[in-house]
Scaffold this active site. Structure first.
Site, PDB file in Angstrom:
ATOM      1  N   GLU A 209     150.765  -1.799  63.610  1.00  0.00           N
ATOM      2  CA  GLU A 209     151.397  -3.075  63.916  1.00  0.00           C
ATOM      3  C   GLU A 209     152.155  -3.548  62.690  1.00  0.00           C
ATOM      4  O   GLU A 209     152.079  -2.935  61.628  1.00  0.00           O
ATOM      5  CB  GLU A 209     150.346  -4.095  64.367  1.00  0.00           C
ATOM      6  CG  GLU A 209     149.306  -4.403  63.313  1.00  0.00           C
ATOM      7  CD  GLU A 209     148.177  -5.304  63.818  1.00  0.00           C
ATOM      8  OE1 GLU A 209     147.845  -5.264  65.020  1.00  0.00           O
ATOM      9  OE2 GLU A 209     147.623  -6.041  63.003  1.00  0.00           O
ATOM     10  N   HIS A 247     145.939 -11.172  63.963  1.00  0.00           N
ATOM     11  CA  HIS A 247     145.320 -10.469  62.847  1.00  0.00           C
ATOM     12  C   HIS A 247     145.845 -11.025  61.529  1.00  0.00           C
ATOM     13  O   HIS A 247     147.033 -11.279  61.395  1.00  0.00           O
ATOM     14  CB  HIS A 247     145.634  -8.966  62.907  1.00  0.00           C
ATOM     15  CG  HIS A 247     144.943  -8.262  64.037  1.00  0.00           C
ATOM     16  ND1 HIS A 247     145.399  -7.074  64.548  1.00  0.00           N
ATOM     17  CD2 HIS A 247     143.855  -8.575  64.755  1.00  0.00           C
ATOM     18  CE1 HIS A 247     144.604  -6.687  65.529  1.00  0.00           C
ATOM     19  NE2 HIS A 247     143.661  -7.588  65.671  1.00  0.00           N
TER      20      HIS A 247
END
Lengths: 290, 397
Positions: A209, A247
């Site tokens: 990511e 996150h």
């Protein structure tokens, strides 16, 4: 074979008697994981889920021969729990806890750097070797035994990829959820390297990511050392710069950690990069039939 | 967590870091009083009025002004307080200024030339250690310095076992070209700054500029302090510095329901469990011909309550033309989520946009059946690919 954990892994749970520890421990036992006990300071000597509870990790290791630990301790105490496991001689430490302060993790990384152990996570779904040992919080039933290894920063996105792989008629050797925090124990590259050296694994799925440089590092390693097909996906192509996307590590800083930059370097290193997360399974099947 | 300049400076000062002194004012009268006090305490004839918002580039947008007398202080404060300040970091709508920091003038003439530097402290993610990053090119956009003159940016990595050492602080001061009193001052400044960074559990300090005054003092003229949200549990006093008016009201509302929401500019809303899958779902929307209207992670406890809160938040955005719910059930059971969607839908009443529900994993088949038999105008899918095709379809309708 498989990597890091298998049916012989002896697992303890730190934070065993808490809600999360209890729930996931019973799920792991049900999956067939060789769970040999747990640690909750002050509750040593008790029995929980028919397994012994110990006051310290050291006690647990001495009495049960445990070599793997999974941590469900709250963020304020998780760093301490990791270091306790490392000091007690645990070889694979899986830390599920989300929200550990970065300063604590800097010290943990330093503490374990010269000890013979491997940390997975924190802020991760754990690790699973299909049909052998589940040391994490993933839904076990979707993991069917096969020849594909998975490395991922994300939990549910890992399940998505695994499900597609299984539906494509393939299966999983080991899936490693490395975690989404800025500081984690096992990097993408290290996990890829383990899978690349595993004879049972024929193909590798690498899910990353936005944020950080780990995918690029892994890609460069694969370019030099890769012997198996690798399918890659980077989540966050549409993420705006400077915003944290769930996150703690998922924030686009400079130009190098955007999804586009990572995908470009991965392609240049010979990785089959898919644009859509719906194509991961099909792409792997195609690569393996070549 | 971001905090204001005045809060950041107060924290730095409490650790012995010298800062440009200032007083917060919320109206022009307070600004004038502040200017008088700065004259009295620091003999500052001129003052600088600085808008307090959570965004950089304030000077470029007219949010930082020099005032040479009390009449000018009043005028400038009137201009800045209440203005909608637009900077390269605020977006075109800008941010409302409700406070200013009235600061002493630190660029006064003297025996030596003043000089500006850049200093930041942050985590080097590739080594897992903190670094002090610094440059002789202060007062400028550091991204520009990195692009045009990267050799003027230096980095000093800190060993976590022992922290910043004296030799490192001296190296920094030497590399910045300082000598004599200014050198000693910089060593003190860097040492105190790093101590503050560690003690406050910060995730970034950016001091730009650090000024060498004409009488060789070293001080922080600006202070961008970013605190580690995960560590706020051990700093209740800093947690209280959170300024909710600086945050998107919808995002604040979402966080009350334990939803992780980030507003974006697109036309397709989404509700997903897990941050990685949420980002991937945004990407799917784009590939299907839409633009994501938000990031929304409902976490590991998707139930009727969270689904309802999620619907309300997404629907508060008038640009939303469709909603995609993407849940991969693990611990979360899909049939429960499906029931949550149906209940929320009925409770909210008429939802004006098409809804696509993709439920996969634990009890996915039961979930699809529930949705299909509910009689609601909801499209259901099990495969991600099907969901993407449905997004394309509803946008074309």
């Amino acid at each position: 074979m498989s990597v890091l954990v298998n049916k012989d892994s002896k697992v303890i749970v730190q934070g065993f008697t808490g809600n999360e520890g209890t729930y996931h421990a019973s799920q792991m036992i049900e999956y067939g994981t060789q769970l040999v006990g747990g640690v909750t300071p002050g509750k040593g000597g008790q029995t929980h889920l028919d397994k012994p509870v110990f006051n310290t990790v050291k006690d647990a290791v001495e009495k049960t021969g445990a070599d793997v630990s999974i941590i469900f301790v709250p963020p304020a105490f998780a760093a301490d729990a990791i270091m306790e496991a490392a000091e007690a001689g645990i070889k694979v430490i899986v830390c599920i806890t989300e929200g550990i302060p970065t300063k604590d993790m800097i010290l943990v990384k330093e503490y374990i750097s010269n000890r013979d152990c491997r940390l997975i996570g924190p802020n991760c779904p754990g690790i699973i070797t299909a049909d052998e040992s589940k040391i994490g919080i993933m839904p076990g039933f979707i993991f069917k035994k096969g020849t594909v290894g998975v490395v991922s920063k994300s939990g549910t996105l890992t399940y998505e990829a695994v499900d597609q792989v299984v539906k494509a008629g393939l299966g999983i050797t080991t899936a490693v959820g490395i975690g989404g925090d800025p500081i984690i124990g096992t990097t993408t590259k290290e996990a890829v390297e383990l899978l690349m050296n595993d004879p049972e694994t024929h193909g590798i799925i690498m899910i990353g990511e936005i944020g950080g440089g780990m995918e690029a590092e892994a890609a460069l390693w694969i370019k030099e050392n890769g012997t198996k097909p690798v399918v890659g996906f980077i989540a966050g192509q549409t993420a705006p710069p400077g915003r944290r996307m769930g996150h703690a590590g998922a924030i686009v800083g400079g130009a190098d950690d955007t999804a586009a930059a990572k995908m470009k370097i991965m392609r240049e290193c010979g990785i089959r990069v898919v644009e859509s997360p719906a194509e991961i399974g099909a792409a792997m099947a195609e690569e393996l039939s070549k | 967590m971001n905090i204001h300049e005045y809060q950041g400076k107060a924290i730095l000062k409490s650790f012995g870091v010298r800062v440009q002194e200032g007083i917060v004012a919320e109206n022009p009268e307070q600004a004038v009083e502040a200017a008088k006090k700065l004259k009295q305490d620091y003999n500052s004839d001129w003052v600088v009025i600085k808008a307090q918002i959570h965004a950089g580039g304030r000077g470029k947008g007219g949010g930082v002004k020099l005032a040479k007398n009390l009449e000018e202080v009043k005028q400038r404060a009137e201009q800045i307080i209440g203005m909608q300040l637009v900077t390269p970091q605020t977006g075109p709508e800008g941010k409302l200024v409700s406070k200013v920091l009235v600061t002493q003038d630190v660029y006064y003439p003297g025996e030596t030339e003043t000089k500006e530097f850049y200093v930041s402290v942050l985590l080097n993610r590739s080594t897992g250690r903190n670094i002090v990053m610094y440059s002789t090119e202060g007062g400028m956009d550091i991204e520009e310095v990195a692009e045009h003159t990267p050799h003027l940016i230096f980095k000093e990595e800190i060993d976590p076992k022992v922290g910043l050492q004296g030799f490192q602080a001296r190296k920094i001061a030497f590399n910045l070209g300082l000598s004599g009193e200014a050198f000693k001052e910089m060593v003190k400044f860097i040492t105190a700054l790093y101590k503050a960074y560690e003690a406050t559990d910060s995730s970034m300090f950016e001091i730009n500029p650090v000024l060498k005054t004409s009488d060789n003092k070293i001080l922080a003229v600006d202070a961008k302090v970013n605190l580690d949200e995960n560590a706020l549990f051990r700093h209740a006093d800093y947690a209280a510095m959170r300024d909710l008016s600086e945050e998107d009201p919808t995002e604040v509302e979402a966080s009350k329901s334990n939803l992780n929401y980030v507003k974006l500019d697109g036309n397709v809303g989404c509700m997903v469990n897990g941050a990685g899958l949420a980002m991937a779902t945004m990407d799917i929307i784009k590939l299907a011909g839409g633009e994501p209207a938000n990031f929304l992670d409902v976490g590991g406890t998707a139930n009727a309550e969270t689904v309802k809160a999620g619907f309300n938040i997404i629907l508060s955005d008038p640009n939303v033309r469709a909603i995609l719910i993407n849940i991969f059930g693990g611990i979360v059971r899909c049939d429960r989520v499906a029931q949550g969607v149906i209940d929320a839908y009925k409770e909210i009443g008429n939802i004006p946009v098409p809804i696509i529900v993709r439920l996969q994993g634990t009890n996915a088949e039961e979930a699809k059946k529930l949705i299909d038999e509910s009689g609601l105008k909801v499209y259901s899918a099990i495969q991600l690919k099907e969901a993407a095709a449905l997004v394309t379809k509803v946008l074309a309708d």
